[in-house]
Write a protein that holds these residues in place. Structure first.
Motif, PDB file in Angstrom:
ATOM      1  N   LEU A 424       0.849  -1.199   0.000  1.00 44.71           N
ATOM      2  CA  LEU A 424       0.000   0.000   0.000  1.00 44.71           C
ATOM      3  C   LEU A 424       0.886   1.252   0.000  1.00 44.71           C
ATOM      4  N   ASP A 425       0.611   2.157  -0.919  1.00 45.58           N
ATOM      5  CA  ASP A 425       1.373   3.407  -1.023  1.00 45.58           C
ATOM      6  C   ASP A 425       0.850   4.373   0.040  1.00 45.58           C
ATOM      7  N   VAL A 426       1.477   4.386   1.200  1.00 41.73           N
ATOM      8  CA  VAL A 426       1.009   5.205   2.317  1.00 41.73           C
ATOM      9  C   VAL A 426       2.181   5.565   3.207  1.00 41.73           C
ATOM     10  N   ASN A 427       2.138   6.781   3.754  1.00 42.15           N
ATOM     11  CA  ASN A 427       3.111   7.178   4.776  1.00 42.15           C
ATOM     12  C   ASN A 427       2.383   7.905   5.895  1.00 42.15           C
ATOM     13  N   ALA A 428       3.105   8.194   6.968  1.00 43.46           N
ATOM     14  CA  ALA A 428       2.482   8.709   8.191  1.00 43.46           C
ATOM     15  C   ALA A 428       1.833  10.074   8.011  1.00 43.46           C
ATOM     16  N   ASP A 429       2.253  10.840   7.010  1.00 42.01           N
ATOM     17  CA  ASP A 429       1.690  12.178   6.796  1.00 42.01           C
ATOM     18  C   ASP A 429       0.461  12.163   5.902  1.00 42.01           C
ATOM     19  N   ASP A 430       0.116  11.007   5.362  1.00 46.80           N
ATOM     20  CA  ASP A 430      -1.053  10.915   4.488  1.00 46.80           C
ATOM     21  C   ASP A 430      -2.346  11.024   5.276  1.00 46.80           C
ATOM     22  N   VAL A 431      -3.440  11.234   4.551  1.00 46.96           N
ATOM     23  CA  VAL A 431      -4.783  11.275   5.123  1.00 46.96           C
ATOM     24  C   VAL A 431      -5.541  10.054   4.608  1.00 46.96           C
ATOM     25  N   LEU A 432      -5.926   9.166   5.525  1.00 47.63           N
ATOM     26  CA  LEU A 432      -6.692   7.988   5.136  1.00 47.63           C
ATOM     27  C   LEU A 432      -8.147   8.386   4.929  1.00 47.63           C
ATOM     28  N   VAL A 433      -8.713   8.006   3.789  1.00 50.47           N
ATOM     29  CA  VAL A 433     -10.072   8.398   3.413  1.00 50.47           C
ATOM     30  C   VAL A 433     -10.910   7.142   3.203  1.00 50.47           C
ATOM     31  N   LEU A 434     -12.024   7.055   3.922  1.00 50.69           N
ATOM     32  CA  LEU A 434     -12.985   5.963   3.737  1.00 50.69           C
ATOM     33  C   LEU A 434     -14.302   6.561   3.278  1.00 50.69           C
ATOM     34  N   ARG A 435     -14.833   6.032   2.170  1.00 47.56           N
ATOM     35  CA  ARG A 435     -16.134   6.504   1.703  1.00 47.56           C
ATOM     36  C   ARG A 435     -17.095   5.328   1.536  1.00 47.56           C
ATOM     37  N   ASN A 436     -18.345   5.679   1.211  1.00 49.09           N
ATOM     38  CA  ASN A 436     -19.419   4.689   1.092  1.00 49.09           C
ATOM     39  C   ASN A 436     -19.622   3.933   2.407  1.00 49.09           C
ATOM     40  N   ALA A 437     -19.488   4.669   3.511  1.00 47.76           N
ATOM     41  CA  ALA A 437     -19.681   4.090   4.839  1.00 47.76           C
ATOM     42  C   ALA A 437     -20.666   4.916   5.656  1.00 47.76           C
ATOM     43  N   GLY A 438     -21.509   5.688   4.963  1.00 49.87           N
ATOM     44  CA  GLY A 438     -22.485   6.526   5.639  1.00 49.87           C
ATOM     45  C   GLY A 438     -23.810   5.813   5.865  1.00 49.87           C
ATOM     46  N   PRO A 439     -24.883   6.569   6.169  1.00 50.86           N
ATOM     47  CA  PRO A 439     -26.184   5.965   6.472  1.00 50.86           C
ATOM     48  C   PRO A 439     -26.687   5.022   5.379  1.00 50.86           C
ATOM     49  N   LYS A 440     -26.562   5.437   4.112  1.00 46.31           N
ATOM     50  CA  LYS A 440     -27.008   4.582   3.009  1.00 46.31           C
ATOM     51  C   LYS A 440     -25.873   3.723   2.459  1.00 46.31           C
ATOM     52  N   GLY A 441     -24.676   4.232   2.508  1.00 43.61           N
ATOM     53  CA  GLY A 441     -23.585   3.596   1.789  1.00 43.61           C
ATOM     54  C   GLY A 441     -23.142   2.270   2.337  1.00 43.61           C
ATOM     55  N   ALA A 442     -23.264   2.059   3.651  1.00 36.53           N
ATOM     56  CA  ALA A 442     -22.626   0.880   4.253  1.00 36.53           C
ATOM     57  C   ALA A 442     -23.461  -0.409   4.302  1.00 36.53           C
ATOM     58  N   PRO A 443     -24.751  -0.419   4.731  1.00 37.79           N
ATOM     59  CA  PRO A 443     -25.589   0.669   5.222  1.00 37.79           C
ATOM     60  C   PRO A 443     -25.485   0.841   6.742  1.00 37.79           C
ATOM     61  N   GLY A 444     -26.170   1.877   7.222  1.00 44.06           N
ATOM     62  CA  GLY A 444     -26.329   2.057   8.660  1.00 44.06           C
ATOM     63  C   GLY A 444     -25.243   2.870   9.322  1.00 44.06           C
TER      64      GLY A 444
END
Length: 569
Positions: A424-444
């Motif tokens: 995984l291309d990631v370092n400590a200064d990055d911002v981890l982004v999770l989407r499609n985990a909201g009320p409808k997206g996950a769901p719940g």
């Protein structure tokens, strides 16, 4: 006005026959006419073998019944849905509104002059209070109470802040299989809710501050005898309310009551979930939660409770230091002490009896706060047009102003599959982004917002990173985590436009969360987003209802038709 057994008769076209039949059948339970002629107090039974948080409910029910009968009324216990956080797929939040509907309809359907709702685990108290506010029957709320603390190698442990901290150590290779198994048996040493300032404790404190439960009821440990004496006293109050036909929630809950709840939420280092639940509760009334006002309060109200995850102590220490009455006394003019409670007393009278405990340090004074500002901050920006929330009291100071490169996960499943990939291309200064985990997206809207630190970074000593999502997280969690980004990505919110490598800027002092991409590019990306359709999980039943009517986080994630004025409300 009809009351007692005569209330809400089944419709057979003959009221006399309806009462005759009701009495005939209930006498099969062995009740006498004397018992059946008394005011009735309904009592919810939320016990379940799946719900260890509610493991003391049978004892609480007996104590409540005792209090009701000692006061000359008749208790009737009835079951409702029981929700346990760690046993609810896909997430307990998915079922909260179903529990609220179940509880409201059972209150309406069955004869009772007052009701006692018993709950504790994260979504149960908000669901029950949402129901009670809609049914508007005289109501007493009884939290089940927090667990007592655990111990491991001389260290005090608490579920679930220490669950997450020690699991992170295990992921980082600092704890082996044998030790993590030992920890697993020590984190939850008794029944009850998490003994840190998670969502359960937050909601219990808010409930007490609103006057819906008896003084000290938020903090009494679940196994303590005091918990059952408080339940008995609650039964006495419910009996008095049944006889007096009040007060109903609508008769004593004012704008000040909801403001007091917001002040306490900020002062206790409360859970981000508490804001969603309080918003949903308020939307069942004429009183609404304004996120801008809430954020302004956060700048004025310091965190005074030294409790994990914002501080060091646990709920039993808060209790022995004087509980919510002592906290409200320390908050002084930040609380409207003229607000009423279920007993008819004002908070001023409650605060006047607050215990003074020499040497306690769990409840701070305003001139010696644990944090100078409140627990929660509301963020806006091009990533969150309708708002997002961060628990700044449980975040890393150095990350509250941060710009980093986006590392995007498309879903909870995608995150699970890739976060520990050594490539995984990631370092400590990055911002981890999770989407499609909201009320409808996950769901719940699951508690997936606490994205784990990628294993290769954790093993290199990284303890915290900026993480953002349209999900929720447990109130027990620590970290610089932006949650409830609204509107969510599944309905076309800006979070859907983020790409790997984009720069994201977090500015908590400025209350901003922004995607540093020019407007023309964002419009181009927006045009390419496919319109949302009905997902396969939402084709039938409750899932269909949920998907069709669920509101966003800024409106409490209630169903649109359950607000005070329905869809137009």
């Amino acid at each position: 006005m009809t009351d007692g057994l005569r209330k809400g008769l089944a419709s057979y076209g003959d009221a006399g026959f309806s009462l005759f039949l009701r009495k005939a059948f209930i006498k099969a339970m062995g009740y006498s006419d004397d018992a059946l002629d008394r005011p009735i107090v309904g009592i919810t039974n939320t016990y379940s073998d799946y719900n260890p948080c509610h493991g003391n409910v049978p004892q609480i029910l007996e104590a409540v019944k005792r209090g009701v009968m000692l006061s000359g009324a008749m208790p009737f216990v009835f079951p409702t849905i029981s929700i346990a956080e760690s046993f609810s797929h896909p997430t307990s939040m998915y079922i909260r509104n179903l529990m609220a509907m179940d509880t409201e309809e059972m209150i309406r359907a069955q004869p009772m002059d007052a009701v006692v709702v018993v709950g504790g685990c994260d979504k149960t108290l908000p669901a029950q209070i949402m129901a009670a506010l809609s049914a508007d029957l005289p109501t007493v709320v009884i939290p089940v109470g927090p667990m007592v603390v655990g111990h491991h190698k001389g260290e005090v442990l608490g579920a679930c802040t220490d669950c997450r901290r020690l699991w992170a150590k295990y992921r980082a290779g600092e704890i082996d299989d044998v030790e993590i198994e030992a920890v697993n048996g020590r984190l939850a040493p008794s029944v009850g809710t998490c003994m840190v300032m998670g969502t359960a404790s937050t909601m219990a404190c808010i409930t007490e501050a609103m006057g819906l439960s008896l003084p000290m009821s938020a903090t009494i440990p679940a196994p303590h005898a005091e918990r059952f004496r408080s339940a008995e006293a609650s039964g006495r109050v419910a009996a008095a309310m049944a006889k007096a036909k009040g007060p109903k929630p609508s008769e004593f809950l004012t704008a000040s009551s909801f403001r007091n709840a917001q002040v306490v939420l900020q002062a206790i280092g409360g859970s981000t979930n508490g804001l969603i639940h309080l918003t949903a509760m308020a939307h069942r009334t004429q009183h609404k939660i304004d996120l801008e006002v809430f954020d302004k309060l956060g700048r004025e109200v310091p965190v005074l409770i030294d409790l994990k995850p914002s501080g060091d102590h646990y709920m039993e220490h808060f209790h022995h230091a004087g509980g919510v009455p002592k906290l409200m006394k320390e908050l002084g003019d930040l609380i409207d002490l003229d607000a009423k409670t279920i007993t008819g007393a004002t908070l001023r009278e409650v605060v006047a009896t607050a215990e003074e405990v020499p040497g306690q340090d769990a409840i701070r004074t305003k001139d010696q706060p644990i944090k100078p500002e409140g627990a929660l901050a509301i963020l806006h920006g091009n990533l969150a047009p309708r708002g997002a929330v961060i628990k700044q009291s449980a975040a890393s100071e150095r990350l509250l102003q941060h710009t980093g490169r986006a590392v995007v996960f498309e879903s909870v499943e995608d995150m699970t599959n890739r976060v520990d990939d050594p490539n995984l291309d990631v370092n400590a200064d990055d911002v981890l982004v999770l989407r499609n985990a909201g009320p409808k997206g996950a769901p719940g809207m699951p508690e997936a917002g606490y994205l784990p630190i990628p294993k290769k970074l954790a093993r290199g000593g990284v303890k915290d990173m900026v993480r953002i999502s349209d999900a929720r997280m447990s109130g027990t969690a620590f970290g610089t985590i932006v949650l409830h980004i609204t509107p969510e990505s599944a309905v076309g919110g800006p979070l859907a436009l983020v790409r790997n490598g984009d720069m994201i800027r977090l500015d908590v002092a400025g209350r901003r969360i922004d995607l540093l991409v020019d407007e023309a590019e964002l419009k181009k990306r927006q045009a390419a987003v496919a319109p949302p359709g009905t997902p396969d999980w939402a084709k039938r039943g409750y899932a269909w209802l949920f998907n069709e009517t669920i509101l966003q986080a800024d409106e409490g994630c209630d169903f649109d038709f359950m607000r005070e004025n329905g869809k137009g409300g």
